[in-house]
Design an enzyme around this catalytic site. Sequence first.
Site, PDB file in Angstrom:
ATOM      1  N   THR A  25      70.302  45.398  -9.144  1.00  0.00           N
ATOM      2  CA  THR A  25      70.015  45.867 -10.497  1.00  0.00           C
ATOM      3  C   THR A  25      69.105  47.081 -10.444  1.00  0.00           C
ATOM      4  O   THR A  25      68.025  47.033  -9.854  1.00  0.00           O
ATOM      5  CB  THR A  25      69.371  44.742 -11.323  1.00  0.00           C
ATOM      6  N   HIS A 174      78.749  35.701 -10.685  1.00  0.00           N
ATOM      7  CA  HIS A 174      77.336  35.482 -10.351  1.00  0.00           C
ATOM      8  C   HIS A 174      76.952  34.046 -10.727  1.00  0.00           C
ATOM      9  O   HIS A 174      76.665  33.740 -11.875  1.00  0.00           O
ATOM     10  CB  HIS A 174      76.474  36.483 -11.117  1.00  0.00           C
ATOM     11  N   TYR A 179      70.520  32.273 -13.142  1.00  0.00           N
ATOM     12  CA  TYR A 179      71.166  32.775 -14.355  1.00  0.00           C
ATOM     13  C   TYR A 179      72.077  31.694 -14.945  1.00  0.00           C
ATOM     14  O   TYR A 179      72.065  30.555 -14.501  1.00  0.00           O
ATOM     15  CB  TYR A 179      71.881  34.088 -14.053  1.00  0.00           C
ATOM     16  N   ASN A 234      63.451  33.040 -10.905  1.00  0.00           N
ATOM     17  CA  ASN A 234      63.732  32.819 -12.325  1.00  0.00           C
ATOM     18  C   ASN A 234      63.526  31.366 -12.744  1.00  0.00           C
ATOM     19  O   ASN A 234      64.263  30.827 -13.576  1.00  0.00           O
ATOM     20  CB  ASN A 234      65.142  33.298 -12.678  1.00  0.00           C
TER      21      ASN A 234
END
Length: 377
Positions: A25, A174, A179, A234
Site C-alpha cells: 500500500t 486478500h 481485514y 490490525n
Amino acid sequence: MTTLFDPITFGNLDCGNRIVMAPLTRNRAGPGQVPTSLMGTYYSQRATAGMIITEATQVSPAGQGYLDTPGIYSTAQVGGWSRIADAVHARGGRLVMQLWHVGRISHVSLQPGGQAPVSSTARRANAKTFTAKGFEDVSTPRALRLDELPGIVTEFQQAARCAMAAGCDGVEVHGANGYLLEQFLRDSINDRTDAYGGSQQNRIRLVVEVLTAIAKEVGNGRTGLRLSPVTPVNDARQDSDAQGLFNLLLEQLAPLRLAYVHVIQGATGGARDVAPFDYAALRSRYKRGNEDGAWIVNNGYTRAMALDSVCGGAADMVAFGRPFISNPDLVHRLREDAPLATLHIETLYGGGAAGYTDYPALPVATTGPLAGVATAA
C-alpha cells in the site's frame, strides 16, 4: 536443481522467475480512487519480478480503509489499471491484482456517507488507519447482516471481472492481515452466532464462497489467495486453533485447484516466530491433488533464505515487499548478490514521485559478457 531465477508456470500464469513483488500500500491513487500514470511508472519499473501483485485494491466504496488507495469497481478505475497493466506487459512482466475489503479497519471519513465500517462483528479494532488527518483510530463497525453477505461475495466477483477487463493476468483474494475475510475466519474476532460464526466450518464459509465465485468468474488458474495464519496486525488476535482452522480452509478449497496460495509466515513485517504454526502441514493441504499450484512464501526473506527455500522445495516462489520499494531492480540485485538501497520510511504513504519512482537502478552493462545484467560497479 530449481533456482530462484528459473521460470515457472502454474495455473494460467507463466513467470520468468520465482521472485514475487508483494502487495504494498502506497496511498497514491487519484480522485475517485483511480490509479494514476505515476503508479504506472512505479509498477513498470519493477516489471522484472516474475510476478507483481498489486497493492491491495478495494472491491467497493465500503471496502476502503485508507486514504488514496485504488479501487477496481468503476469504469475510470478499470481504465487506470488498464494503462498500468499495459505498461507492465510492455516490459515483459505479469500483473496480478489483489482484491481487498478492509472490513472494520476503516474510518467513517473514508466510508460512503460517513457510515460505519462493516465487519463480522460490532467490536472496534485496537488499530489505526491513514486518513486526511494522518493516522487515526479506526471507527466502530457494525456487524454485517446475514442477508448482506451474498452482496459481499458479488462485490469480490465483480471486482475480479473488472481486473480481468483491465488486462491483469490474475487476481489474489486478500484473506490476510486482519481485514474483512480474516475477520470472519478468526474466532478472536468473529463473535457471530449465525451460519457464518461459531464453528470453523461456519467461519471459513465466506472465504470459500468468495473464492468459488471468483474462480467461476475468471478461472481457477488465474485465482490466488493470501493468508496470514498467525499475524497479530490490525488487532487480529490469535485464533484458538489456527492450525486446524487454516488446514480446514485449504482442504475445503482444494477442489477449486487455485493457481496459488501466498502465505505470510509469522507477524506481517515482524517476527517470523510470533506463534507456533506448521506451514509445511498447511502446504500439504494445498498441494494434495494440486501439485502444479504454486506455494508462495513471504515475510522477512533474505536472499539466502529465498534461495534455500526454492532450491529445497519448501516454496515455489518467494515474495519480497519493502525491498522492492527502494530497489526497482531487485531481481538483478538478488541475482548478482549486489547491495540493496536504503528505504526512506518518511515517503512510504502518500505523496508524489519522491520515494516512489525516483529510486535508481544499478548500472547495467550494455556490451560484453555481462550485457543486460545489473552490476554493483
